[in-house]
Design an enzyme around this catalytic site. Structure first.
Site, short mmCIF file in Angstrom:
data_model
loop_
_atom_site.label_atom_id
_atom_site.label_comp_id
_atom_site.label_asym_id
_atom_site.label_seq_id
_atom_site.Cartn_x
_atom_site.Cartn_y
_atom_site.Cartn_z
N GLU A 1 -1.22 -2.16 6.56
CA GLU A 1 -0.51 -0.92 6.28
C GLU A 1 0.48 -1.20 5.17
O GLU A 1 1.34 -2.06 5.30
CB GLU A 1 0.22 -0.43 7.52
CG GLU A 1 0.98 0.85 7.25
CD GLU A 1 1.77 1.34 8.45
OE1 GLU A 1 1.46 0.92 9.57
OE2 GLU A 1 2.68 2.15 8.22
N SER B 1 3.15 0.46 1.92
CA SER B 1 4.21 1.47 1.92
C SER B 1 3.65 2.87 1.70
O SER B 1 4.23 3.85 2.12
CB SER B 1 5.25 1.15 0.84
OG SER B 1 4.79 0.19 -0.05
N VAL C 1 -4.82 0.38 4.48
CA VAL C 1 -6.00 -0.15 3.82
C VAL C 1 -6.93 -0.75 4.89
O VAL C 1 -6.47 -1.47 5.77
CB VAL C 1 -5.63 -1.22 2.77
CG1 VAL C 1 -6.87 -1.69 2.02
CG2 VAL C 1 -4.61 -0.67 1.78
N ASP D 1 5.24 -2.63 -10.33
CA ASP D 1 5.37 -3.24 -9.00
C ASP D 1 4.48 -4.49 -8.91
O ASP D 1 3.76 -4.68 -7.93
CB ASP D 1 5.02 -2.24 -7.89
CG ASP D 1 5.57 -2.68 -6.54
OD1 ASP D 1 6.50 -3.54 -6.53
OD2 ASP D 1 5.10 -2.19 -5.50
P1 ADP Z 1 0.51 0.16 -0.68
O1 ADP Z 1 0.46 0.90 -1.98
O2 ADP Z 1 0.56 1.09 0.48
O3 ADP Z 1 1.56 -0.91 -0.65
P2 ADP Z 1 -1.57 -1.65 -1.41
O4 ADP Z 1 -2.51 -1.03 -2.38
O5 ADP Z 1 -0.53 -2.57 -1.95
O6 ADP Z 1 -0.89 -0.54 -0.50
O7 ADP Z 1 -2.39 -2.44 -0.33
C1 ADP Z 1 -1.76 -3.10 0.75
C2 ADP Z 1 -2.50 -4.37 1.05
O8 ADP Z 1 -3.85 -4.06 1.35
C3 ADP Z 1 -2.55 -5.37 -0.10
O9 ADP Z 1 -1.45 -6.25 -0.10
C4 ADP Z 1 -3.83 -6.11 0.19
O10 ADP Z 1 -3.59 -7.11 1.16
C5 ADP Z 1 -4.71 -5.07 0.85
N1 ADP Z 1 -5.62 -4.47 -0.16
C6 ADP Z 1 -5.37 -3.47 -1.01
N2 ADP Z 1 -6.43 -3.20 -1.79
C7 ADP Z 1 -7.39 -4.06 -1.40
C8 ADP Z 1 -8.75 -4.31 -1.84
N3 ADP Z 1 -9.29 -3.60 -2.82
N4 ADP Z 1 -9.44 -5.30 -1.24
C9 ADP Z 1 -8.87 -6.02 -0.23
N5 ADP Z 1 -7.62 -5.87 0.21
C10 ADP Z 1 -6.88 -4.88 -0.36
#
Ligand code: ADP
Length: 483
Positions: A131, A133, A137, A251
């Site tokens: 999860e 912010s 995912v 970010d």
């Molecule tokens: P948020 O914008 O809510 O912070 P993120 O896009 O940073 O969400 O995703 C949160 C986490 O999910 C990431 O740190 C990573 O561990 C995992 N994640 C995101 N995108 C992918 C992807 N394409 N493949 C695998 N893991 C992912």
């Protein structure tokens, strides 16, 4: 830094001219339309009058009652009937300006063809990943192709009145515009069939087994220099692509850098990203970038900034790759700035011309001692080869103008020296947490949330922070006072 070509998104004089021209043409069109309608109405009235006269001649009757105003009792509709307008679709690429002259070509915004988004039911959820912010995912499988993907469900925010959050829209807009091997690929957007339910929008992305943060937390031994070089080169290549395309990520941090089992790094999480022009807009949100990766100019409240905010974050990531620990772990904005000054030195008019004009720098009390102004980056990383230390030092320059661009990083001497960057194919593989159980919730700070207020650092007293530096190298704990 940024190249000087004009941005498609820049609001410049030419845009203003085109806009004025467009408005003028619209008004002229409106006027012609009204005139035509008036003419048609007059013809119609004349026809009706002639018919009425003929009828009266055939069936004479008493005159209809007149209203007080002398107008007919029922107001006539003056707008033309449907189908009587002469407005035509502008299909030509040049527009006549009414004087017969041809004017500038107007660029059409390609909104793409409208196509109904597919349903999320086309994917089988395999497991939660994390999860974040702005979304949840999970790992999922495309039922028709068997391909494993990452599904990011957008969190809806009441501030966005139940609609798609701005961060989600930005992420979609930016990811759709990107096509680079070091940027995570957005495959499609899918929705819940039941659109009355909230949380119904999902980003379908290529799945990568790891994020760098998880690897760093779990690896028993630090990365080799050759591996750090490969990771940094890929990060710089992805960032250079973004900057060449007028995108600031805002970010960059290790949890937003994904790594697959083929040693390929991809930048993810574009919730904070935005398109900018050259020069960048005069007023940009200050509260961007997760605290530990936030640059000094942002902390000092600069209203305008550029690609250098991302290169500062790359410097922080470089330090983290070397030690497996985030480089500058401030507890709050004041503490963050303190940690930066401890490592990079207190700014002076020589090292950072004009910094005193930044909103939060005006009331800062800084130590006058000259020993506090040197950077201690070199001392902090004694085993780093000198070319590497020079690169890290320049990425962590207090003055954003002195930081190298992402493109310059790619050409840096550090990558030419031995040990050479390791080939991606020879990268070690790691057990994937994303492919198994849900990752644990991290205790690290997140990107600022929309609407959060930046802390006012207007009157912080840093004057005592390096007391005793001569005795025990800079870096000892100290407390800051708000005055
Ligand atoms: P948020 O914008 O809510 O912070 P993120 O896009 O940073 O969400 O995703 C949160 C986490 O999910 C990431 O740190 C990573 O561990 C995992 N994640 C995101 N995108 C992918 C992807 N394409 N493949 C695998 N893991 C992912």
């Amino acid at each position: 830094m940024a190249s000087k070509a004009k941005s498609r998104w820049a609001d410049d004089e030419q845009d203003a001219e085109l806009e004025a021209q467009r408005r003028k043409e619209k008004e002229e069109k409106k006027r012609l339309k009204a005139e035509k309608a008036k003419k048609l109405e007059a013809e119609k009235q004349a026809r009706e009058a002639a018919e009425a006269a003929a009828t009266t001649r055939r069936h004479p009757s008493p005159s209809p009652p007149e209203t007080n105003s002398g107008h007919p009792a029922k107001r006539r509709k003056l707008s033309p009937e449907r189908g009587t307008t002469t407005t035509q679709t502008q299909s030509s690429t040049t527009i006549a300006n009414g004087t017969g002259e041809k004017t500038h070509k107007l660029l059409r915004f390609d909104g793409g063809a409208f196509r109904k988004a597919r349903s999320v039911e086309n994917y089988d959820k395999l497991n939660d990943i994390e999860e974040g912010s702005y979304g949840w995912v999970s790992r999922a499988r495309d039922i028709s192709t068997g391909e494993v993907v990452a599904l990011k469900r957008l969190k809806l925010n009441p501030k966005d009145r139940g609609g798609v959050p701005v961060t989600g829209l930005r992420e979609i807009q930016v990811l759709k515009a990107c096509d680079h091997r070091n940027i995570v690929h957005l495959k499609e957007i899918v929705v819940n069939d039941d659109t009355s339910r909230l949380e119904s929008i999902f980003l379908v992305m290529e799945f990568l087994e790891h994020d760098l943060k998880s690897i760093l937390e779990d690896m028993p031994n630090p990365f080799l220099q050759s591996e750090i070089k490969t990771l940094l080169l890929q990060l710089a290549a992805g960032t250079a692509y973004l900057h060449e395309n007028w995108i600031l990520h805002r970010d960059l941090k290790t949890s937003n850098l994904l790594l697959n089992n083929r040693g390929q790094l991809k930048i993810a999480d574009f919730g904070m990203a935005r398109f900018v022009g050259d020069p960048p807009p005069q007023k940009l949100t200050q509260l961007v970038v997760t605290l530990w990766y936030r640059s000094p100019e942002l902390l000092l409240g600069t209203p305008t900034y550029n690609t250098a905010v991302d290169t500062w974050s790359i410097g922080c990531i470089f330090g983290e790759l070397l030690t497996r620990e985030p480089l500058l772990q401030g507890k709050n904005e004041v503490d963050q700035l303190t940690k930066i000054f401890e490592l990079c030195g207190i700014p002076t008019e020589e090292t950072w011309p004009g910094f005193r004009r930044l909103p939060n720098a005006k009331g800062l009390r800084l130590p006058q001692n000259s020993t506090t102004t040197n950077s201690l980056v070199r001392a902090r990383f004694p085993t780093l080869p000198s070319a590497g230390a020079a690169l890290l030092n320049s990425l962590l320059a207090l003055d954003p103008e002195k930081r190298p661009s992402a493109k310059q990083i790619l050409a840096h001497e550090y990558f030419k020296q031995d040990p050479k960057p390791k080939q991606e194919a020879f990268f070690p593989t790691y057990p994937s947490k994303a492919g198994q159980e849900r990752r644990r919730k991290r205790e690290t700070p997140n990107a600022p949330l929309r609407g959060e207020k930046a802390v006012d650092l207007g009157h912080v007293d840093f004057s005592g922070i390096f007391a005793g530096r001569e005795k025990e190298e800079r870096g000892a704990g100290f407390a800051l006072r708000m005055v």
